[in-house]
Enzyme design. Structure first.
Site, PDB file in Angstrom:
ATOM      1  N   THR A 138      30.565  27.241  50.394  1.00  0.00           N
ATOM      2  CA  THR A 138      31.145  27.698  49.324  1.00  0.00           C
ATOM      3  C   THR A 138      31.837  28.922  49.324  1.00  0.00           C
ATOM      4  O   THR A 138      31.916  29.545  50.329  1.00  0.00           O
ATOM      5  CB  THR A 138      29.748  28.005  48.210  1.00  0.00           C
ATOM      6  OG1 THR A 138      28.987  28.945  48.798  1.00  0.00           O
ATOM      7  CG2 THR A 138      28.962  26.752  47.939  1.00  0.00           C
ATOM      8  N   ASP A 139      32.287  29.547  48.037  1.00  0.00           N
ATOM      9  CA  ASP A 139      33.006  30.909  48.367  1.00  0.00           C
ATOM     10  C   ASP A 139      32.060  32.033  48.117  1.00  0.00           C
ATOM     11  O   ASP A 139      32.895  32.897  47.573  1.00  0.00           O
ATOM     12  CB  ASP A 139      34.136  30.587  47.217  1.00  0.00           C
ATOM     13  CG  ASP A 139      35.199  29.592  47.499  1.00  0.00           C
ATOM     14  OD1 ASP A 139      35.612  29.654  48.860  1.00  0.00           O
ATOM     15  OD2 ASP A 139      35.734  29.032  46.614  1.00  0.00           O
ATOM     16  N   SER A 167      30.947  37.543  47.612  1.00  0.00           N
ATOM     17  CA  SER A 167      31.954  36.706  47.196  1.00  0.00           C
ATOM     18  C   SER A 167      33.062  36.717  48.089  1.00  0.00           C
ATOM     19  O   SER A 167      33.596  38.000  48.638  1.00  0.00           O
ATOM     20  CB  SER A 167      32.622  37.066  45.775  1.00  0.00           C
ATOM     21  OG  SER A 167      33.642  36.364  45.548  1.00  0.00           O
ATOM     22  N   ARG A 168      33.532  35.565  48.615  1.00  0.00           N
ATOM     23  CA  ARG A 168      34.507  35.822  49.684  1.00  0.00           C
ATOM     24  C   ARG A 168      35.976  35.913  49.083  1.00  0.00           C
ATOM     25  O   ARG A 168      37.059  36.181  49.545  1.00  0.00           O
ATOM     26  CB  ARG A 168      34.531  34.156  50.276  1.00  0.00           C
ATOM     27  CG  ARG A 168      33.496  34.221  51.322  1.00  0.00           C
ATOM     28  CD  ARG A 168      33.605  32.925  52.203  1.00  0.00           C
ATOM     29  NE  ARG A 168      32.506  32.517  53.068  1.00  0.00           N
ATOM     30  CZ  ARG A 168      31.257  32.019  52.777  1.00  0.00           C
ATOM     31  NH1 ARG A 168      31.278  31.421  51.739  1.00  0.00           N
ATOM     32  NH2 ARG A 168      30.363  31.901  53.444  1.00  0.00           N
ATOM     33  N   VAL A 169      35.840  35.756  47.590  1.00  0.00           N
ATOM     34  CA  VAL A 169      37.090  36.091  47.053  1.00  0.00           C
ATOM     35  C   VAL A 169      37.269  37.473  46.723  1.00  0.00           C
ATOM     36  O   VAL A 169      38.308  38.153  46.881  1.00  0.00           O
ATOM     37  CB  VAL A 169      36.975  35.467  45.521  1.00  0.00           C
ATOM     38  CG1 VAL A 169      38.283  35.533  44.349  1.00  0.00           C
ATOM     39  CG2 VAL A 169      36.893  33.664  45.681  1.00  0.00           C
TER      40      VAL A 169
END
Length: 336
Positions: free
Chosen positions: A173-174, A199-201
């Site tokens: 997941t992100d 969060s990778r975003v």
């Protein structure tokens, strides 16, 4: 529930049905995506899904691996979650008197469909190059631009986030939101562990105003949790540690969100700005909710232009920051 489809494989259903249910729900979501609509699929929960697949695999005498799961357990969830995607928008040029909001390929002038990441730009350039560009317009092609978002839920055993299934899903997941029962029981709701939740975003999904006020919030809250645990074993704390604990306690109260009370972006920014800049440091912890409500009420009645400017520009300008600091100082001088 008018816009919700529920696919259920209850605990008393066979393991085979529990294994196939998430894929059935995903297929339904893909139908919405491929017809140009937006869909959200919530998998509740993939831990039970993995248990069901393990049961089926062991009955089929497949070789067990880590925690008795079969070797393809990672592929089981990756092929499910990787089906979430965003389809590219497609555009066509139509006559100006075209009345529909979406067009079919047969409606396109010359039958040309513009695709790819620059489809909107290419369509606009092509329209301008026509002999009579003012008599044409650009319309989105029906069935394009749909999205499917996956929200998997994982149950941890004894809060062990490093177990096999949680780490598998985290790697796919992100990012993750980690909820802790101890925080929930302590009245901190939503009970999000800001140290593990990532969060990778990152800030790319935030407007600039939120990035300006929340840049250090996660690290500060994680440091506060560590200091709070240390402070229980020590009564002699230096001033810097006491100040960090004081700030952390108030920020923790600010982050609490009453049920069914959504807050606008500009109010979120104002509250976090006040908290991270020390305007709440002298407010008693038990009065933080009252302080927050009255502060927002004061700013909306006496300085409504501050919130309007943040909502319009999606950032805190230097001029607006100066006015916001003056307004918060004036409120602090009168608040009891």
């Amino acid at each position: 529930m008018d816009h919700t489809i529920v696919v259920i494989a209850a605990a008393d259903e066979s393991a085979a049905l529990q294994y196939i249910a998430p894929y059935a729900g995903c297929a339904i979501g893909e139908e919405f995506m491929e017809t140009g609509r937006d869909a959200l699929v919530i998998y509740d929960d993939l831990s039970k899904h993995a248990w069901a697949y393990r049961q089926v695999s062991l009955l089929l005498r497949r070789p067990p691996g880590r925690e008795a799961y079969p070797g393809d357990i990672f592929y089981l969830h990756s092929r499910l979650l990787e089906r979430a995607s965003r389809l590219a928008n497609k555009y066509v040029i139509v006559k100006k008197d075209f009345k529909e909001s979406l067009a079919a390929e047969k409606d396109a002038v010359g039958g040309r469909v513009f695709t790819g990441p620059r489809s909107g730009h290419d369509a606009e350039e092509a329209r301008k190059s026509l002999k009579n560009p003012d008599e044409h317009k650009i319309v989105k092609l029906a069935g394009s631009g749909g999205t499917l978002t996956a929200l998997p839920i994982i149950e941890t055993l004894l809060s062990d986030v490093s177990a096999y299934i949680p780490t598998n899903v985290i790697s796919i997941t992100d990012g993750q939101i980690y909820l802790v029962s101890n925080l929930f029981n302590a009245g901190i709701r939503p009970a999000v562990d800001v140290g593990i939740s990532v969060s990778r975003v990152g800030g790319a999904a935030q407007v600039k105003a939120m990035r300006q006020v929340a840049g250090k919030l996660r690290m500060d809250m994680a440091a506060y949790r560590e200091l709070a645990a240390f402070a229980l074993m020590s009564s002699d704390l230096d001033k810097a540690t006491q100040a960090q604990l004081t700030r952390g306690q108030r920020m923790q109260e600010i982050l609490k969100q009453p049920q069914y009370e959504p807050m606008s972006l500009e109010n979120q920014v104002i509250v976090l700005f006040a908290g991270t800049n020390g305007y709440a440091d002298n407010v008693p912890v038990e009065k933080m909710r009252k302080w927050e409500v009255e502060m927002l009420r004061y700013l909306s009645s006496s300085h409504p232009e501050l919130a309007k400017d943040i909502a319009a520009n999606m950032r805190i300008t230097e001029e607006n920051e100066k006015k916001l600091r003056e307004a918060l100082s004036a409120f602090q001088a009168t608040w009891q």
